[in-house]
Write an enzyme that holds these catalytic residues in place. Structure first.
Site, PDB file in Angstrom:
ATOM      1  N   ASP A 103       0.845  -1.198   0.000  1.00 21.62           N
ATOM      2  CA  ASP A 103       0.000   0.000   0.000  1.00 21.62           C
ATOM      3  C   ASP A 103       0.883   1.253   0.000  1.00 21.62           C
ATOM      4  OD1 ASP A 103      -2.188  -1.651   0.233  1.00 21.62           O
ATOM      5  OD2 ASP A 103      -2.330  -1.434   2.411  1.00 21.62           O
TER       6      ASP A 103
HETATM    7  N1  URA Z   1      -1.285  -5.891   3.826  1.00 22.38           N
HETATM    8  C1  URA Z   1      -1.765  -4.646   3.831  1.00 22.38           C
HETATM    9  O1  URA Z   1      -2.790  -4.356   4.419  1.00 22.38           O
HETATM   10  N2  URA Z   1      -1.063  -3.705   3.181  1.00 22.38           N
HETATM   11  C2  URA Z   1       0.105  -3.948   2.539  1.00 22.38           C
HETATM   12  O2  URA Z   1       0.699  -3.044   1.980  1.00 22.38           O
HETATM   13  C3  URA Z   1       0.587  -5.272   2.550  1.00 22.38           C
HETATM   14  C4  URA Z   1      -0.134  -6.231   3.208  1.00 22.38           C
END
Ligand code: URA
Length: 239
Positions: A103
């Site tokens: 993310d």
């Molecule tokens: N899980 C999440 O919620 N975000 C990420 O970036 C990776 C795994």
């Protein structure tokens, strides 16, 4: 490979620009000036120079980045800065792409490569490559959460996750944890905590299969994988 194709693939200009460089006598192969754009060269055995500088050639590139928050794990975006924008031009010419996504606000280990076969194997849902995250959670993480995660939890879209291994490093109003999962659903870690009524306030990936985040890399920094790391990734078999 044709010399003009090799040089333009490596980012030294368009085919036309490279042709001009050749015409100008800027390119030598094993100390002999080459002006013919059609000449074939073997970059693995011949030394190619441009204005006297040795051209480094490789087909594949494997990079480990410590992804900073605020950039997206995509190759191109009209608005947002991407992880590719953080790479030096000399690395961008190999056209690497991120293997999986973190993310925008997630930090940590991101593998970038142009080796589509390797990327495919690491991302294949059938392979269950484990990924470990460090997270800070708003809320008291309990043994019940550990139990719930070990069985899998139901996400907000009704999906039952595969078991996750949750380790509590520090439990309190804010808890520090490590979570290992073998899938990569959208926002998976955040949604797994949401499923037990808690919120992730900091998330960092620390490993992916055999690859561990190099702690000497600052946020936004990256390095090439070592030969050993590349071998480990290629030979990686999930137990
Ligand atoms: N899980 C999440 O919620 N975000 C990420 O970036 C990776 C795994």
């Amino acid at each position: 490979m044709r010399i003009d194709k090799l040089l333009s693939n490596l980012g030294y200009g368009s085919r036309k620009e490279v042709k001009q460089l050749l015409k100008d006598g800027a390119v030598k192969v094993n100390d002999t000036i080459v002006k013919d754009a059609k000449q074939h060269v073997d970059p693995n055995t011949e030394t190619i120079t441009l204005y006297g500088e040795v051209i480094e050639y490789k087909e594949w590139i494997y990079l480990m980045m410590n992804k900073p928050p605020g950039v997206i794990s995509a190759t191109e975006d009209h608005q947002e800065e991407t992880v590719i924008d953080l790479l030096e031009m000399e690395d961008q010419v190999y056209k690497p792409f991120p293997v999986g996504r973190l993310d925008k606000d997630t930090e940590g280990l991101l593998l970038l490569t142009n080796d589509g076969q390797l990327a495919h194997r690491l991302l294949s849902p059938k392979k269950h490559v484990p990924k470990t995250y460090f997270a800070v959670i708003d809320g008291v993480v309990t043994e019940e959460d550990v139990q719930a995660f070990s069985k899998g939890v139901v996400l907000n879209d009704g999906y039952l996750t595969k078991p996750g291994e949750l380790k509590i490093l520090k439990s309190g109003l804010r808890s520090d944890i490590e979570l290992t999962i073998t899938e990569g659903k959208f926002h998976q870690v955040k949604r797994m905590f949401q499923a037990v009524g808690k919120r992730v306030i900091y998330l960092q990936r620390i490993s992916m299969g055999p690859l561990k985040l190099d702690e000497s890399l600052g946020l936004g920094e990256y390095r090439e994988l070592t030969e050993e790391e590349i071998e480990q990734l290629k030979n990686y078999q999930v137990k």
